[in-house]
Design a protein around this motif. Structure first.
Motif, PDB file in Angstrom:
ATOM      1  N   ASP A 117      -1.975 -10.493   3.112  1.00  9.95           N
ATOM      2  CA  ASP A 117      -0.873 -10.513   1.762  1.00  9.95           C
ATOM      3  C   ASP A 117      -0.295 -11.722   2.082  1.00  9.95           C
ATOM      4  OD1 ASP A 117      -1.482  -8.151   0.903  1.00  9.95           O
ATOM      5  OD2 ASP A 117      -0.106  -6.903   2.440  1.00  9.95           O
ATOM      6  N   TRP A 118      -0.648 -12.920   3.050  1.00 15.19           N
ATOM      7  CA  TRP A 118      -0.102 -14.257   3.050  1.00 15.19           C
ATOM      8  C   TRP A 118       1.363 -14.070   3.583  1.00 15.19           C
ATOM      9  CZ3 TRP A 118      -3.040 -18.149   2.799  1.00 15.19           C
ATOM     10  CH2 TRP A 118      -4.283 -18.092   2.315  1.00 15.19           C
ATOM     11  N   ALA A 119       1.571 -12.929   4.327  1.00 13.13           N
ATOM     12  CA  ALA A 119       3.174 -13.270   4.909  1.00 13.13           C
ATOM     13  C   ALA A 119       2.757 -14.023   5.957  1.00 13.13           C
ATOM     14  CB  ALA A 119       3.388 -11.975   5.573  1.00 13.13           C
ATOM     15  N   GLY A 120       3.937 -14.950   6.524  1.00 11.95           N
ATOM     16  CA  GLY A 120       3.947 -15.842   7.561  1.00 11.95           C
ATOM     17  C   GLY A 120       5.043 -16.000   8.339  1.00 11.95           C
ATOM     18  N   LYS A 121       5.023 -17.129   9.103  1.00 13.94           N
ATOM     19  CA  LYS A 121       6.147 -17.728   9.960  1.00 13.94           C
ATOM     20  C   LYS A 121       6.172 -19.087  10.186  1.00 13.94           C
ATOM     21  CE  LYS A 121       3.814 -16.396  14.215  1.00 13.94           C
ATOM     22  NZ  LYS A 121       3.784 -15.613  15.457  1.00 13.94           N
ATOM     23  N   ILE A 122       6.976 -19.860  10.451  1.00 17.36           N
ATOM     24  CA  ILE A 122       7.127 -21.035  10.869  1.00 17.36           C
ATOM     25  C   ILE A 122       7.084 -21.392  12.548  1.00 17.36           C
ATOM     26  CG2 ILE A 122       7.945 -23.584  10.734  1.00 17.36           C
ATOM     27  CD1 ILE A 122       6.992 -22.101   8.110  1.00 17.36           C
ATOM     28  N   VAL A 123       6.232 -21.816  13.148  1.00 18.19           N
ATOM     29  CA  VAL A 123       6.282 -21.897  14.607  1.00 18.19           C
ATOM     30  C   VAL A 123       6.460 -23.404  14.764  1.00 18.19           C
ATOM     31  CG1 VAL A 123       4.832 -21.667  16.773  1.00 18.19           C
ATOM     32  CG2 VAL A 123       4.393 -20.076  14.924  1.00 18.19           C
ATOM     33  N   ALA A 124       7.550 -23.656  15.883  1.00 18.35           N
ATOM     34  CA  ALA A 124       8.067 -24.904  16.086  1.00 18.35           C
ATOM     35  C   ALA A 124       7.450 -25.120  17.443  1.00 18.35           C
ATOM     36  CB  ALA A 124       9.332 -25.290  15.881  1.00 18.35           C
ATOM     37  N   LEU A 125       6.788 -26.364  17.588  1.00 19.27           N
ATOM     38  CA  LEU A 125       6.165 -26.556  19.017  1.00 19.27           C
ATOM     39  C   LEU A 125       6.815 -27.921  19.406  1.00 19.27           C
ATOM     40  CD1 LEU A 125       2.654 -26.086  18.253  1.00 19.27           C
ATOM     41  CD2 LEU A 125       4.047 -24.421  19.362  1.00 19.27           C
ATOM     42  N   ASP A 126       6.671 -28.266  20.819  1.00 18.31           N
ATOM     43  CA  ASP A 126       6.763 -29.584  21.073  1.00 18.31           C
ATOM     44  C   ASP A 126       5.583 -30.198  21.752  1.00 18.31           C
ATOM     45  OD1 ASP A 126       6.763 -28.908  23.881  1.00 18.31           O
ATOM     46  OD2 ASP A 126       9.009 -28.699  23.613  1.00 18.31           O
ATOM     47  N   GLU A 127       5.639 -31.275  22.356  1.00 16.86           N
ATOM     48  CA  GLU A 127       4.372 -32.033  22.940  1.00 16.86           C
ATOM     49  C   GLU A 127       3.873 -31.263  24.293  1.00 16.86           C
ATOM     50  OE1 GLU A 127       2.663 -35.974  21.604  1.00 16.86           O
ATOM     51  OE2 GLU A 127       5.026 -36.191  21.552  1.00 16.86           O
ATOM     52  N   THR A 128       4.957 -30.700  24.908  1.00 14.81           N
ATOM     53  CA  THR A 128       4.520 -30.589  26.391  1.00 14.81           C
ATOM     54  C   THR A 128       4.918 -28.783  26.803  1.00 14.81           C
ATOM     55  OG1 THR A 128       6.902 -31.099  26.818  1.00 14.81           O
ATOM     56  CG2 THR A 128       5.358 -32.707  27.121  1.00 14.81           C
ATOM     57  N   VAL A 131       5.955 -23.213  22.531  1.00 13.15           N
ATOM     58  CA  VAL A 131       6.791 -22.722  21.367  1.00 13.15           C
ATOM     59  C   VAL A 131       8.329 -23.184  21.729  1.00 13.15           C
ATOM     60  CG1 VAL A 131       7.532 -20.655  20.267  1.00 13.15           C
ATOM     61  CG2 VAL A 131       5.120 -20.945  21.089  1.00 13.15           C
ATOM     62  N   ARG A 132       9.004 -23.627  20.721  1.00 13.89           N
ATOM     63  CA  ARG A 132      10.433 -23.894  20.777  1.00 13.89           C
ATOM     64  C   ARG A 132      11.255 -22.761  19.890  1.00 13.89           C
ATOM     65  NH1 ARG A 132      10.684 -28.396  17.408  1.00 13.89           N
ATOM     66  NH2 ARG A 132      13.038 -28.275  17.933  1.00 13.89           N
ATOM     67  N   TRP A 133      10.900 -22.461  18.652  1.00 17.06           N
ATOM     68  CA  TRP A 133      11.270 -21.421  18.140  1.00 17.06           C
ATOM     69  C   TRP A 133      10.188 -20.993  16.967  1.00 17.06           C
ATOM     70  CZ3 TRP A 133      11.264 -23.127  13.114  1.00 17.06           C
ATOM     71  CH2 TRP A 133      11.722 -24.451  12.923  1.00 17.06           C
ATOM     72  N   ASP A 158      15.182 -35.092  10.312  1.00 13.00           N
ATOM     73  CA  ASP A 158      14.509 -34.061  11.040  1.00 13.00           C
ATOM     74  C   ASP A 158      14.577 -32.645  10.595  1.00 13.00           C
ATOM     75  OD1 ASP A 158      12.785 -35.971  12.533  1.00 13.00           O
ATOM     76  OD2 ASP A 158      14.458 -36.207  14.027  1.00 13.00           O
ATOM     77  N   ASN A 159      15.332 -32.479   9.472  1.00 13.11           N
ATOM     78  CA  ASN A 159      15.115 -30.826   8.963  1.00 13.11           C
ATOM     79  C   ASN A 159      13.753 -30.903   8.189  1.00 13.11           C
ATOM     80  OD1 ASN A 159      18.046 -30.561   9.269  1.00 13.11           O
ATOM     81  ND2 ASN A 159      18.619 -31.962   7.596  1.00 13.11           N
ATOM     82  N   ILE A 160      13.234 -29.525   8.161  1.00 15.21           N
ATOM     83  CA  ILE A 160      12.312 -29.157   7.912  1.00 15.21           C
ATOM     84  C   ILE A 160      12.415 -28.267   6.439  1.00 15.21           C
ATOM     85  CG2 ILE A 160       9.943 -27.670   8.119  1.00 15.21           C
ATOM     86  CD1 ILE A 160      10.675 -30.200  10.055  1.00 15.21           C
ATOM     87  N   SER A 176      16.855 -26.718  15.140  1.00 20.46           N
ATOM     88  CA  SER A 176      17.161 -25.672  15.997  1.00 20.46           C
ATOM     89  C   SER A 176      16.462 -24.353  15.282  1.00 20.46           C
ATOM     90  CB  SER A 176      18.405 -25.248  16.066  1.00 20.46           C
ATOM     91  OG  SER A 176      19.207 -26.401  16.912  1.00 20.46           O
ATOM     92  N   GLY A 177      15.823 -24.456  14.171  1.00 24.15           N
ATOM     93  CA  GLY A 177      15.359 -23.498  13.351  1.00 24.15           C
ATOM     94  C   GLY A 177      16.047 -22.416  12.424  1.00 24.15           C
ATOM     95  N   GLU A 178      17.328 -22.992  12.487  1.00 25.34           N
ATOM     96  CA  GLU A 178      18.431 -22.380  11.448  1.00 25.34           C
ATOM     97  C   GLU A 178      18.068 -22.681  10.072  1.00 25.34           C
ATOM     98  OE1 GLU A 178      21.916 -22.028  14.697  1.00 25.34           O
ATOM     99  OE2 GLU A 178      21.583 -23.758  13.653  1.00 25.34           O
ATOM    100  N   CYS A 179      18.222 -21.544   8.954  1.00 25.02           N
ATOM    101  CA  CYS A 179      18.142 -21.987   7.606  1.00 25.02           C
ATOM    102  C   CYS A 179      19.377 -22.414   7.257  1.00 25.02           C
ATOM    103  CB  CYS A 179      17.819 -20.867   6.869  1.00 25.02           C
ATOM    104  SG  CYS A 179      17.463 -21.032   5.259  1.00 25.02           S
ATOM    105  N   ILE A 180      19.580 -23.764   6.936  1.00 26.47           N
ATOM    106  CA  ILE A 180      21.008 -24.240   6.538  1.00 26.47           C
ATOM    107  C   ILE A 180      21.339 -24.135   4.953  1.00 26.47           C
ATOM    108  CG2 ILE A 180      21.142 -25.732   8.605  1.00 26.47           C
ATOM    109  CD1 ILE A 180      20.281 -28.055   6.837  1.00 26.47           C
ATOM    110  N   HIS A 181      20.149 -24.097   4.199  1.00 26.64           N
ATOM    111  CA  HIS A 181      20.325 -23.658   2.906  1.00 26.64           C
ATOM    112  C   HIS A 181      18.894 -23.077   2.236  1.00 26.64           C
ATOM    113  CE1 HIS A 181      21.970 -24.516  -1.018  1.00 26.64           C
ATOM    114  NE2 HIS A 181      20.661 -25.256  -1.325  1.00 26.64           N
ATOM    115  N   TYR A 182      19.128 -22.442   1.252  1.00 26.40           N
ATOM    116  CA  TYR A 182      17.797 -22.110   0.314  1.00 26.40           C
ATOM    117  C   TYR A 182      18.062 -22.083  -0.988  1.00 26.40           C
ATOM    118  CZ  TYR A 182      19.832 -17.416   0.343  1.00 26.40           C
ATOM    119  OH  TYR A 182      20.939 -15.941   0.121  1.00 26.40           O
ATOM    120  N   MET A 183      17.112 -22.209  -1.582  1.00 26.50           N
ATOM    121  CA  MET A 183      17.481 -22.182  -3.243  1.00 26.50           C
ATOM    122  C   MET A 183      16.358 -21.661  -3.973  1.00 26.50           C
ATOM    123  SD  MET A 183      16.764 -25.924  -4.656  1.00 26.50           S
ATOM    124  CE  MET A 183      17.940 -26.645  -3.613  1.00 26.50           C
TER     125      MET A 183
END
Length: 229
Positions: A117-128, A131-133, A158-160, A176-183
């Motif tokens: 159904d194309w449900a998903g998530k955002i996975v944040a990684l770093d190089e070492t 998973v960060r968040w 560096d916002n996504i 930090s993976g917090e949603c600061i705004h949506y529209m």
């Protein structure tokens, strides 16, 4: 697709090897960038010229999962440098790693599709450290529908920025993976079905849209001046 330092376009075509389109001849050719025996799902080139590839096992469809699902980091010479596939608990990190971007510090952000159904998530990684968040959508929006991300891009700050096409939603996440705004882009910008994203050095956001099934309209690309994030 992604842009190589040479100016050529690097393409993921669900084959084991990435391809290029030459900026001078428009010729499509195979490359040395290979994930064999897997096939590629996504590609991204970082600011320090690393190649990031989303990959899965060879089968006709994404589901069911019958093998490894990975994000692979390569050097510009095609050498595999790192493979992201297991989290800190030893579980498979990805289901369908379908889109990838990075920020100015080379932190990696992946859209992972979880089901048919194309449900998903955002996975944040770093190089070492892996998973960060993980971002699974804003709780206010999730009351109405399941989070279905389709595209993402990092801003100079560096916002996504993440789009949900079906529901005409843009999410803006901080580092930090917090949603600061949506529209709702349909209600607030008149932009329907936002399906792809890019941003240039001048801060112009490009939003590519799709059309409704069987609609006679042509798909559109919008340019939006963004600031403050």
């Amino acid at each position: 697709m992604a842009l190589l330092p040479s100016g050529d376009l690097l393409l993921s075509t669900e084959e084991s090897n990435l391809k290029t389109i030459s900026c001078s001849s428009s010729k499509v050719e195979p490359t040395k960038y290979s994930v064999n025996p897997l096939i590629t799902l996504a590609v991204h080139v970082t600011i320090d010229h690393k190649i990031l590839v989303g990959a899965r096992e060879v089968q006709p469809n994404h589901f069911p999962v019958n093998g490894p699902r990975q994000v692979i980091m390569m050097t510009i010479d095609g050498r595999i440098e790192k493979v992201y596939h297991m989290d800190n608990k030893g579980k498979q990190m990805f289901t369908v790693p379908r889109r990838i971007t990075t920020d100015n510090d080379n932190n990696i952000y992946v859209i992972d599709i979880l089901n048919e159904d194309w449900a998903g998530k955002i996975v944040a990684l770093d190089e070492t450290n892996g998973v960060r968040w993980i971002y699974s959508g804003h709780p206010d929006i999730n009351k109405e529908h399941t989070f279905k991300p389709v595209a993402l891009v990092a801003t100079k700050s560096d916002n996504i920025i993440v789009t949900e096409s079906t529901h005409h939603i843009i999410h803006i996440l901080n580092i930090s993976g917090e949603c600061i705004h949506y529209m709702n882009t349909k209600d607030q910008l008149g932009i329907q079905l936002p399906n792809s994203l890019d941003i240039d050095n001048a801060g112009i956001l490009y939003i590519g849209c799709k059309t409704y099934n069987r609609a006679p309209d042509e798909a559109k690309i919008y340019t939006v001046q963004v600031s403050g994030f």
